[in-house]
Scaffold this active site. Sequence first.
Site, PDB file in Angstrom:
ATOM      1  NE  ARG A  11      -0.729  -0.397   4.960  1.00 14.37           N
ATOM      2  CZ  ARG A  11      -0.459   0.539   5.876  1.00 14.37           C
ATOM      3  NH1 ARG A  11      -0.701   1.802   5.614  1.00 14.37           N
ATOM      4  NH2 ARG A  11       0.050   0.199   7.044  1.00 14.37           N
ATOM      5  N   GLY A  12       0.230   2.403  -0.110  1.00 11.13           N
ATOM      6  CA  GLY A  12       0.947   3.672  -0.001  1.00 11.13           C
ATOM      7  C   GLY A  12       1.985   3.883  -1.099  1.00 11.13           C
ATOM      8  CB  ILE A  13       5.157   5.815  -1.002  1.00  8.03           C
ATOM      9  CG1 ILE A  13       4.458   7.080  -0.474  1.00  8.03           C
ATOM     10  CG2 ILE A  13       6.269   6.193  -1.961  1.00  8.03           C
ATOM     11  CD1 ILE A  13       5.298   7.892   0.520  1.00  8.03           C
ATOM     12  CG  ASN A  75       8.087   2.287   0.891  1.00  6.53           C
ATOM     13  OD1 ASN A  75       7.939   3.511   0.823  1.00  6.53           O
ATOM     14  ND2 ASN A  75       7.073   1.457   1.135  1.00  6.53           N
ATOM     15  CE1 TYR A 141       8.170   8.108  10.303  1.00 10.44           C
ATOM     16  CE2 TYR A 141       8.574  10.467  10.067  1.00 10.44           C
ATOM     17  CZ  TYR A 141       8.308   9.233   9.500  1.00 10.44           C
ATOM     18  OH  TYR A 141       8.197   9.116   8.123  1.00 10.44           O
ATOM     19  CE  LYS A 145      11.087   7.082   8.258  1.00  7.05           C
ATOM     20  NZ  LYS A 145      11.135   6.078   7.175  1.00  7.05           N
ATOM     21  CB  THR A 176       0.110   7.256   2.551  1.00  6.63           C
ATOM     22  OG1 THR A 176       0.853   7.801   3.645  1.00  6.63           O
ATOM     23  CG2 THR A 176       0.842   7.509   1.240  1.00  6.63           C
TER      24      THR A 176
HETATM   25  P1  NDP Z   1       1.803   3.785   4.687  1.00 10.12           P
HETATM   26  O1  NDP Z   1       1.413   3.790   6.122  1.00 10.12           O
HETATM   27  O2  NDP Z   1       0.775   3.976   3.644  1.00 10.12           O
HETATM   28  O3  NDP Z   1       2.608   2.465   4.332  1.00 10.12           O
HETATM   29  C1  NDP Z   1       3.576   1.952   5.202  1.00 10.12           C
HETATM   30  C2  NDP Z   1       4.084   0.657   4.623  1.00 10.12           C
HETATM   31  O4  NDP Z   1       5.072   0.133   5.504  1.00 10.12           O
HETATM   32  C3  NDP Z   1       2.973  -0.392   4.504  1.00 10.12           C
HETATM   33  O5  NDP Z   1       3.187  -1.162   3.353  1.00 10.12           O
HETATM   34  C4  NDP Z   1       3.187  -1.219   5.767  1.00 10.12           C
HETATM   35  O6  NDP Z   1       2.723  -2.541   5.685  1.00 10.12           O
HETATM   36  C5  NDP Z   1       4.703  -1.207   5.804  1.00 10.12           C
HETATM   37  N1  NDP Z   1       5.206  -1.665   7.099  1.00 10.12           N
HETATM   38  C6  NDP Z   1       5.004  -1.106   8.313  1.00 10.12           C
HETATM   39  N2  NDP Z   1       5.588  -1.848   9.258  1.00 10.12           N
HETATM   40  C7  NDP Z   1       6.157  -2.921   8.638  1.00 10.12           C
HETATM   41  C8  NDP Z   1       6.889  -4.044   9.060  1.00 10.12           C
HETATM   42  N3  NDP Z   1       7.173  -4.251  10.350  1.00 10.12           N
HETATM   43  N4  NDP Z   1       7.319  -4.929   8.127  1.00 10.12           N
HETATM   44  C9  NDP Z   1       7.042  -4.742   6.829  1.00 10.12           C
HETATM   45  N5  NDP Z   1       6.324  -3.710   6.352  1.00 10.12           N
HETATM   46  C10 NDP Z   1       5.904  -2.803   7.247  1.00 10.12           C
HETATM   47  O7  NDP Z   1       2.923   4.909   4.606  1.00 10.12           O
HETATM   48  P2  NDP Z   1       3.671   5.612   3.370  1.00 10.12           P
HETATM   49  O8  NDP Z   1       3.458   4.884   2.116  1.00 10.12           O
HETATM   50  O9  NDP Z   1       3.346   7.049   3.462  1.00 10.12           O
HETATM   51  O10 NDP Z   1       5.197   5.448   3.873  1.00 10.12           O
HETATM   52  C11 NDP Z   1       6.223   4.844   3.122  1.00 10.12           C
HETATM   53  C12 NDP Z   1       7.545   5.378   3.605  1.00 10.12           C
HETATM   54  O11 NDP Z   1       7.610   6.788   3.382  1.00 10.12           O
HETATM   55  C13 NDP Z   1       7.781   5.186   5.110  1.00 10.12           C
HETATM   56  O12 NDP Z   1       9.110   4.796   5.335  1.00 10.12           O
HETATM   57  C14 NDP Z   1       7.533   6.580   5.679  1.00 10.12           C
HETATM   58  O13 NDP Z   1       8.230   6.786   6.890  1.00 10.12           O
HETATM   59  C15 NDP Z   1       8.039   7.443   4.555  1.00 10.12           C
HETATM   60  N6  NDP Z   1       7.536   8.811   4.568  1.00 10.12           N
HETATM   61  C16 NDP Z   1       6.208   9.079   4.336  1.00 10.12           C
HETATM   62  C17 NDP Z   1       5.758  10.379   4.374  1.00 10.12           C
HETATM   63  C18 NDP Z   1       4.331  10.738   4.099  1.00 10.12           C
HETATM   64  O14 NDP Z   1       4.009  11.947   4.136  1.00 10.12           O
HETATM   65  N7  NDP Z   1       3.447   9.796   3.814  1.00 10.12           N
HETATM   66  C19 NDP Z   1       6.672  11.505   4.668  1.00 10.12           C
HETATM   67  C20 NDP Z   1       8.032  11.088   4.910  1.00 10.12           C
HETATM   68  C21 NDP Z   1       8.430   9.798   4.841  1.00 10.12           C
HETATM   69  P3  NDP Z   1       1.411  -3.079   6.500  1.00 10.12           P
HETATM   70  O15 NDP Z   1       0.248  -2.868   5.569  1.00 10.12           O
HETATM   71  O16 NDP Z   1       1.735  -4.502   6.763  1.00 10.12           O
HETATM   72  O17 NDP Z   1       1.307  -2.248   7.751  1.00 10.12           O
END
Ligand code: NDP
Length: 219
Positions: A11-13, A75, A141, A145, A176
């Site tokens: 999901r997400g990015i 990611n 956080y 990071k 997201t």
């Molecule tokens: P989301 O919450 O949409 O997605 C997070 C993703 O990380 C999901 O696929 C989730 O999987 C996965 N994840 C979390 N914990 C684990 C774990 N223990 N093992 C494997 N997978 C895991 O967030 P984003 O897409 O926004 O975030 C992606 C990256 O971008 C992150 O590193 C975040 O810190 C970074 N980021 C995002 C920003 C934003 O504004 N959105 C800003 C700055 C950085 P599951 O579905 O299993 O939980």
Amino acid sequence: MPRALVTGANRGIGLEMTRQLVAAGWEVIAACRTRSIDLDALEVRVEELDVADDESVRRLGERLQGVHLDLLINNAGILDRDGLEPLDLASIRRQFEVNALGPLKVTAALLGNLGEGSRIVLVTSRMGSIADNTSGGYYGYRMSKAALNAAGVSLARDLEAKGIAVLLVHPGFVKTEMTGGRGTVEPGDAARGILTRIGELDPKESGSFRHADGSTLPW
Ligand code: NDP
């Protein structure tokens, strides 16, 4: 066909980067805790991975033995809104496990899959920038990071001789689940920005800290 592995690809990015890499002709190994309908629709190889679980990371390394990776995108991440009063140590530790130790463990487990010309991407955050911290809070956080950023620079130095370049990239404030849908950037645009930065990564700039829009961020 070049091959990439993306963590947090369900999901997400991470999902958007997977989608765009596939569209650009990459073979993608999507690593995630739980698959999703959107990910299944992309018909890529899905590998189970919990980056906080040492055994899960080790098993992934075992299953991928002999599989060359041109690109590894770390990611997966979590954001908890922990503060100072009270200090939530469990939350801070959890964020360290996922955001700082997770990418380092995954990278170490897959080092044998990378070679000359391969690239490692760490999706970090400008919230990990000490110079850019004007609003405080978010101990887990920000600290996790910042630790990831430190690991990224060490990886860049250690892997230079092997011809492996490392990029630390902040995706922007992205709509997201992590941000509760708030943000200024669509996930698809953030993914496009990150992939553009990866494409133009000069090995001489390995270990640099970039915004997905191309600007350089302060440490
Ligand atoms: P989301 O919450 O949409 O997605 C997070 C993703 O990380 C999901 O696929 C989730 O999987 C996965 N994840 C979390 N914990 C684990 C774990 N223990 N093992 C494997 N997978 C895991 O967030 P984003 O897409 O926004 O975030 C992606 C990256 O971008 C992150 O590193 C975040 O810190 C970074 N980021 C995002 C920003 C934003 O504004 N959105 C800003 C700055 C950085 P599951 O579905 O299993 O939980």
